[in-house]
Scaffold this motif. Sequence first.
Motif, PDB file in Angstrom:
ATOM      1  N   GLY A   1     -14.877  15.220 -28.283  1.00 32.61           N
ATOM      2  CA  GLY A   1     -16.467  14.914 -28.926  1.00 32.61           C
ATOM      3  C   GLY A   1     -16.840  16.758 -28.835  1.00 32.61           C
ATOM      4  O   GLY A   1     -16.395  17.666 -29.001  1.00 32.61           O
ATOM      5  N   ILE A   2     -17.925  16.282 -29.542  1.00 30.70           N
ATOM      6  CA  ILE A   2     -18.209  17.875 -30.982  1.00 30.70           C
ATOM      7  C   ILE A   2     -20.005  17.679 -29.470  1.00 30.70           C
ATOM      8  O   ILE A   2     -20.701  16.844 -29.746  1.00 30.70           O
ATOM      9  N   HIS A   3     -20.604  18.634 -29.779  1.00 36.15           N
ATOM     10  CA  HIS A   3     -22.252  19.123 -30.219  1.00 36.15           C
ATOM     11  C   HIS A   3     -22.668  19.036 -31.308  1.00 36.15           C
ATOM     12  O   HIS A   3     -22.446  18.984 -32.394  1.00 36.15           O
ATOM     13  N   HIS A   4     -23.509  17.547 -30.869  1.00 34.50           N
ATOM     14  CA  HIS A   4     -23.802  16.952 -32.113  1.00 34.50           C
ATOM     15  C   HIS A   4     -25.407  17.255 -32.701  1.00 34.50           C
ATOM     16  O   HIS A   4     -25.423  17.478 -34.303  1.00 34.50           O
ATOM     17  N   TYR A   5     -26.357  17.336 -32.132  1.00 31.45           N
ATOM     18  CA  TYR A   5     -27.347  17.726 -32.420  1.00 31.45           C
ATOM     19  C   TYR A   5     -27.855  19.106 -31.138  1.00 31.45           C
ATOM     20  O   TYR A   5     -27.965  18.937 -30.029  1.00 31.45           O
ATOM     21  N   TRP A   6     -29.147  19.561 -32.445  1.00 29.41           N
ATOM     22  CA  TRP A   6     -29.901  20.505 -30.708  1.00 29.41           C
ATOM     23  C   TRP A   6     -30.257  20.026 -29.878  1.00 29.41           C
ATOM     24  O   TRP A   6     -31.005  18.939 -30.442  1.00 29.41           O
ATOM     25  N   GLY A   7     -29.991  20.368 -28.606  1.00 33.20           N
ATOM     26  CA  GLY A   7     -30.750  19.925 -27.505  1.00 33.20           C
ATOM     27  C   GLY A   7     -30.115  18.880 -26.615  1.00 33.20           C
ATOM     28  O   GLY A   7     -30.707  17.974 -25.860  1.00 33.20           O
ATOM     29  N   GLY A   8     -28.836  18.399 -27.884  1.00 30.68           N
ATOM     30  CA  GLY A   8     -28.150  17.142 -26.944  1.00 30.68           C
ATOM     31  C   GLY A   8     -27.608  17.567 -26.333  1.00 30.68           C
ATOM     32  O   GLY A   8     -26.657  19.010 -25.796  1.00 30.68           O
ATOM     33  N   PRO A   9     -26.421  16.924 -25.478  1.00 30.72           N
ATOM     34  CA  PRO A   9     -25.331  17.324 -24.391  1.00 30.72           C
ATOM     35  C   PRO A   9     -24.233  18.157 -25.693  1.00 30.72           C
ATOM     36  O   PRO A   9     -23.885  17.867 -26.705  1.00 30.72           O
ATOM     37  N   HIS A  10     -23.000  18.594 -24.774  1.00 34.55           N
ATOM     38  CA  HIS A  10     -22.808  20.041 -25.268  1.00 34.55           C
ATOM     39  C   HIS A  10     -21.068  19.258 -25.755  1.00 34.55           C
ATOM     40  O   HIS A  10     -20.700  18.304 -24.621  1.00 34.55           O
ATOM     41  N   ALA A  11     -20.437  19.865 -26.159  1.00 37.42           N
ATOM     42  CA  ALA A  11     -18.700  19.403 -26.670  1.00 37.42           C
ATOM     43  C   ALA A  11     -18.342  18.693 -25.440  1.00 37.42           C
ATOM     44  O   ALA A  11     -17.514  17.348 -25.699  1.00 37.42           O
ATOM     45  N   GLU A  12     -18.082  19.786 -24.706  1.00 38.57           N
ATOM     46  CA  GLU A  12     -17.178  19.575 -23.308  1.00 38.57           C
ATOM     47  C   GLU A  12     -17.875  18.184 -22.399  1.00 38.57           C
ATOM     48  O   GLU A  12     -16.908  17.118 -22.581  1.00 38.57           O
ATOM     49  N   VAL A  13     -18.917  17.753 -22.629  1.00 36.37           N
ATOM     50  CA  VAL A  13     -19.640  17.010 -21.748  1.00 36.37           C
ATOM     51  C   VAL A  13     -19.133  15.669 -22.733  1.00 36.37           C
ATOM     52  O   VAL A  13     -19.140  14.320 -22.227  1.00 36.37           O
ATOM     53  N   GLU A  14     -19.272  15.288 -24.103  1.00 32.49           N
ATOM     54  CA  GLU A  14     -19.027  14.150 -25.183  1.00 32.49           C
ATOM     55  C   GLU A  14     -17.485  14.180 -24.371  1.00 32.49           C
ATOM     56  O   GLU A  14     -16.949  12.888 -24.973  1.00 32.49           O
ATOM     57  N   ALA A  15     -16.978  15.075 -24.554  1.00 35.29           N
ATOM     58  CA  ALA A  15     -14.913  14.597 -24.659  1.00 35.29           C
ATOM     59  C   ALA A  15     -14.449  14.471 -23.555  1.00 35.29           C
ATOM     60  O   ALA A  15     -14.185  13.634 -22.960  1.00 35.29           O
ATOM     61  N   LEU A  16     -16.018  14.764 -22.245  1.00 37.75           N
ATOM     62  CA  LEU A  16     -15.440  14.307 -20.969  1.00 37.75           C
ATOM     63  C   LEU A  16     -15.917  12.189 -20.618  1.00 37.75           C
ATOM     64  O   LEU A  16     -15.058  11.977 -20.014  1.00 37.75           O
ATOM     65  N   LYS A  17     -17.212  13.142 -21.555  1.00 37.77           N
ATOM     66  CA  LYS A  17     -17.473  10.957 -21.686  1.00 37.77           C
ATOM     67  C   LYS A  17     -16.237  10.319 -21.970  1.00 37.77           C
ATOM     68  O   LYS A  17     -16.212   9.158 -21.806  1.00 37.77           O
TER      69      LYS A  17
END
Length: 395
Positions: free
Chosen positions: A53-69
């Motif tokens: 996962g990556i951090h896609h946009y300001w205010g959005g979920p961070h990369a770690e959270v996207e990767a865990l998801k």
Amino acid sequence: MNHLIQVQKLNDEALGQILRELAELAFQARFNVAPNPCVGAAVLSRGQIVGRGIHHYWGGPHAEVEALKQAASSSTPMGEWDTMVVTLEPCSSTGKTPPCVDAVLESGIKHVVLGSLDPDPRHRGRAVELLESAGVEVTVLNPGLGPNYPWGLPDLAQHFLDWNQVERLRRPRPWNIAKWAQTRTGQLTPPEDIGEGRWISGPDSLAEVQVLRGRVDAIVTGIGTVKTDDPRLSVRAPGDVSKPPMRVVFDSYLHMSPEARMLEPVAPSALDAGQEAAGPVVIFTRPGPEPVRTRELMAKGAEIVALPPDDDGCLSLWAASEWLWQRGVRRSLLESGPTLVKSFMEHNLVDQVRVYSGDVSGGRGTSLASLLAGGRPKARLHRECGPDGVLEYFR
Ligand code: AOF
Ligand code: ZN
């Protein structure tokens, strides 16, 4: 159960390869995340990536959270995840989202490999301490893995290092994005024969701007733009209407008409359908009695803020910036005519630029082309948006 998992250690070359791939992915989102850093993360199980996962946009979920998801939706159960590779130290305090370090701890991952520490004063190695004291092994790789991982933080997110510079931390101000649309020849006012109701930029660009509006805390403009365009500066779909930005007008002599469309409430039908939303209106003006106009504007819901003039007699952009920061504005979008854009640029208050070049030639007014040529544009991007060209860069 997790203690039964054998962490399979990858060698530096393999880790460098993963970090490089994550960095390249994350870098693509640089203009959408700034001033946040570009961050990429991957969850590994026995040496294989099971989520990224990556951090896609300001205010959005961070990369770690996207990767865990993503890992959670893979066929590999959480109990078998052993390693997280992330280009930046996970955050350890609550920002717009909860601390990533907590999410990593909850996942049971036993080894965390970091590309760099986070220079943000709230973090700066705190995650390493937190993870290690919870029994997680942490490896800070830093670039230096030869051709596999050439991405240091200056390559990946120089804008974020600038944002965290001592002078900036001492005198904080919002991150300013200047956005404008110009004709192919560089004018901001379209030619008169363009046709009633036609814009310089096409529908795809207009939709993108709504998305951008939905991801800032304030939209800033000047009284000139209010007079000529009478904009609403609201957020419309496909922009995120859930937290519409404050609308700010620079208006030295309080010429704003109480009849301006910006002061009209959003139509209930659009509001209820989640199609449009508008933030509070703030007008920056000189100190001085304009009691009648002030009362009329306040009656329409505007907040009138007196600002000291600068040496050049114009409203102090620094005082405005400081006021906005105090009000919690962190990322701000300047959507105005050339005069205000120039002032912001000349005061070194523009951090990021997005210019739409429409499929129209000619036009009137000052060209900002000379401003585009100047400065030291970093990490430039030229792309297409429907029929328009888009140029983005950091200053
Ligand atoms: C991470 N993962 O993907 C990013 C991090 O305002 P917030 O909540 O988005 O937090 C922004 C701060 O979090 C930013 O200053 C930087 O220190 C860190 N960015 N951290 O764990 C990410 N983008
Ligand atoms: Zn985070």
